[in-house]
Design an enzyme around this catalytic site. Structure first.
Site, PDB file in Angstrom:
ATOM      1  N   ASP A  69      35.072  40.679  39.891  1.00 32.53           N
ATOM      2  CA  ASP A  69      35.583  41.854  40.598  1.00 32.53           C
ATOM      3  C   ASP A  69      37.105  41.739  40.633  1.00 32.53           C
ATOM      4  O   ASP A  69      37.642  40.787  41.208  1.00 32.53           O
ATOM      5  CB  ASP A  69      34.994  41.900  42.014  1.00 32.53           C
ATOM      6  CG  ASP A  69      35.264  43.223  42.713  1.00 32.53           C
ATOM      7  OD1 ASP A  69      36.012  44.051  42.148  1.00 32.53           O
ATOM      8  OD2 ASP A  69      34.728  43.413  43.814  1.00 32.53           O
TER       9      ASP A  69
ATOM     10  N   ASP B 200      36.162  47.967  37.094  1.00 35.19           N
ATOM     11  CA  ASP B 200      36.740  46.652  37.409  1.00 35.19           C
ATOM     12  C   ASP B 200      35.712  45.638  37.895  1.00 35.19           C
ATOM     13  O   ASP B 200      36.071  44.651  38.500  1.00 35.19           O
ATOM     14  CB  ASP B 200      37.840  46.808  38.460  1.00 35.19           C
ATOM     15  CG  ASP B 200      37.282  46.976  39.853  1.00 35.19           C
ATOM     16  OD1 ASP B 200      36.345  47.774  40.024  1.00 35.19           O
ATOM     17  OD2 ASP B 200      37.778  46.295  40.762  1.00 35.19           O
ATOM     18  N   GLU B 201      34.449  45.881  37.610  1.00 39.42           N
ATOM     19  CA  GLU B 201      33.419  45.017  38.174  1.00 39.42           C
ATOM     20  C   GLU B 201      32.269  44.880  37.189  1.00 39.42           C
ATOM     21  O   GLU B 201      31.857  45.878  36.590  1.00 39.42           O
ATOM     22  CB  GLU B 201      32.901  45.690  39.448  1.00 39.42           C
ATOM     23  CG  GLU B 201      32.473  44.773  40.543  1.00 39.42           C
ATOM     24  CD  GLU B 201      31.856  45.579  41.680  1.00 39.42           C
ATOM     25  OE1 GLU B 201      30.819  45.137  42.173  1.00 39.42           O
ATOM     26  OE2 GLU B 201      32.386  46.634  42.052  1.00 39.42           O
TER      27      GLU B 201
END
Ligand SMILES: [Mg+2]
Length: 486
Positions: free
Chosen positions: A11, A105-106
């Site tokens: 993350d 983003d994860e």
């Protein structure tokens, strides 16, 4: 559930805000808030400095401004975030064929399936190297969680934040989860948490002790049962790569909100075409067409339509998506559009031709309904007619969104710090530069033009052979307990 912590959850830390701080040297160490700046806008991401004032994502922007009046307020630059995300996902793809992205983003990564780790020591080593690689290539930090299940890997990365790595050893889940608030478990939102609190349960331990029968009585069979299993740390959901996914979808976020209804429709049709290309590449077909619309204020809605049978016909998907769009109010602007197909099946060629013909007929029948929807939409458009001509200030904000890139013939690359009353203020700096100076121009200054974002790292190091030099460190000799260096 596996015996080694080989499920990795990455993350990125305060992703949008960190990207803005990296791009804009004058904002490093300062509170930065990225999101919708209009009257109904909400916070997408707040930098850690802004979080100290109590600002957090999904908070109304007006409230954020009251809490942190001196923060920099920026309109997102998705083109930049997407390109950084591509770099990160490329690195993850080097670790395993099983990468499951959750957002820009994860992502989850199955290290065991990739043969890159098979025990605590090797998983931690890969996690550390991944964080290094991400920092070197993108200039940004990401936190890594490692565990034997997706649920715990995600909890671990949360605990690792910011800029850290954390492993949860299989076998320690129950003890670790016990004191945590019920909201820690996936699927427990504010409403469920409230419901549980009224029944006297606030921690995961309370859930475990309540027993399955009680949770099922409170929340129903499916939800209660799964919550009970999760309270004991039990989660056997696999990491699913896109190739094996149950749905195929594509989406696009626009740096500038789309206001023109015709343009919105064109984009939806283009996305439907791209979605079908992906569907066909995977040799799949699907039955339900899904449209996703995120409006200017970050409110997001999805609409779906289930066809009579699976299809991979671009015309059928395009028409279904367009029908779904007709029922969506896009007044005020659209920030993101997505088209997906779910209910996937493998198909045979003969089926397909028969179905496509049938669905075209069906789509033809629906045309009347479509016209009806259009008429309603136009009626609404008149009823909600613009309150008046756009003010000079609104015009300036639309033309020069705060935080977006510009180039000036004399002063070079910069970004919009603010605008209003016929003027735009620009700070001339770029990734890697010293903090720059501010100058003000008329909004129609011919020397000033919108520009593309610059990469955050000018010449990223070559990671093309990574992680070949790092085989599983089975023989590393480090006891799991010794692997707690940050
Ligand atoms: Mg993040």
């Amino acid at each position: 559930m596996r015996a080694a912590p080989t499920i990795l959850h990455l993350d990125m830390d305060a992703f949008y805000a960190s990207a803005e701080q990296a791009a804009k040297p004058s904002l490093r160490g300062k509170p930065v808030v990225v999101g919708g700046l209009g009257p109904r806008g909400v916070v997408a991401t707040a930098s850690y400095e802004a979080r100290r004032f109590g600002v957090h994502s999904a908070m109304p922007m007006a409230q954020a401004r009251r809490l942190a009046p001196n923060a920099a307020y920026l309109v997102p630059r998705f083109a930049l975030y997407r390109s950084v995300s591509d770099q990160v996902m490329e690195l993850l793809g080097r670790l395993s064929p099983l990468v499951e992205p959750l957002s820009l983003d994860e992502a989850f990564v199955d290290l065991e399936a990739g043969g890159t780790a098979d025990d605590t020591a090797s998983a931690l080593e890969i996690g550390r190297q991944l964080r290094e690689a991400i920092e070197a290539v993108t200039g940004l930090s990401g936190s890594v969680g490692l565990a034997g299940s997706k649920m715990l890997a995600k909890i671990a990365s949360e605990e690792a934040k910011p800029d850290g790595i954390r492993v949860i050893e299989p076998g320690t889940e129950r003890e670790l989860l016990a004191p945590m608030p019920v909201r820690t478990l996936p699927g427990v939102g504010p409403a469920t948490a409230d419901h549980l609190r009224r029944a006297g349960m606030t921690t995961v331990n309370d859930l475990a002790e309540a027993g399955e029968a009680e949770l099922v009585r409170l929340l129903g069979k499916a939800h209660g049962g799964s919550l009970h299993r999760m309270a004991f740390g039990y989660d056997d959901r696999p990491v699913v790569s896109e190739r094996d996914a149950k749905s195929v979808s594509v989406e696009d976020t626009f740096d500038i909100d789309l206001h023109d209804r015709v343009r919105v429709r064109t984009e939806v049709e283009r996305l439907a075409g791209r979605c079908v290309q992906r569907l066909r590449a995977a040799e799949r077909s699907g039955r339900t067409v899904v449209l996703k619309v995120r409006r200017y204020d970050f409110s997001t809605l999805t609409r779906s339509e289930t066809l009579r049978g699976p299809t991979d016909d671009p015309a059928v998907v395009r028409e279904a998506a367009a029908r779904l769009l007709e029922a969506v109010d896009t007044t005020g602007g659209v920030r993101l559009l997505g088209v997906g197909v779910t209910g996937l099946a493998d198909f045979t060629q003969e089926d397909l031709f028969a179905q496509a013909a049938g669905e075209r007929a069906e789509a033809g029948l629906a045309d009347g309904a479509e016209e009806g929807a259009q008429a309603t939409e136009e009626g609404q458009g008149r009823a909600d007619a613009e309150p008046g001509p756009e003010s000079a200030e609104q015009l300036a904000a639309r033309r020069w969104p705060a935080g977006h890139d510009v180039r000036h013939d004399t002063h070079g690359h910069g970004w919009v710090q603010g605008s209003g009353v016929g003027r735009v203020t620009v700070r001339f700096e770029e990734p890697g530069s010293e903090p720059g100076r501010v100058r003000t121009f008329r909004i129609d200054d011919p020397a000033l033009r919108p520009a593309e974002p610059l990469p955050l790292v000018r010449e990223p190091p070559d990671y093309s052979s990574w992680p070949a030099s790092l085989p599983k460190s089975r023989s590393g000799g480090g006891a799991p307990g010794a692997e707690s260096r940050p």
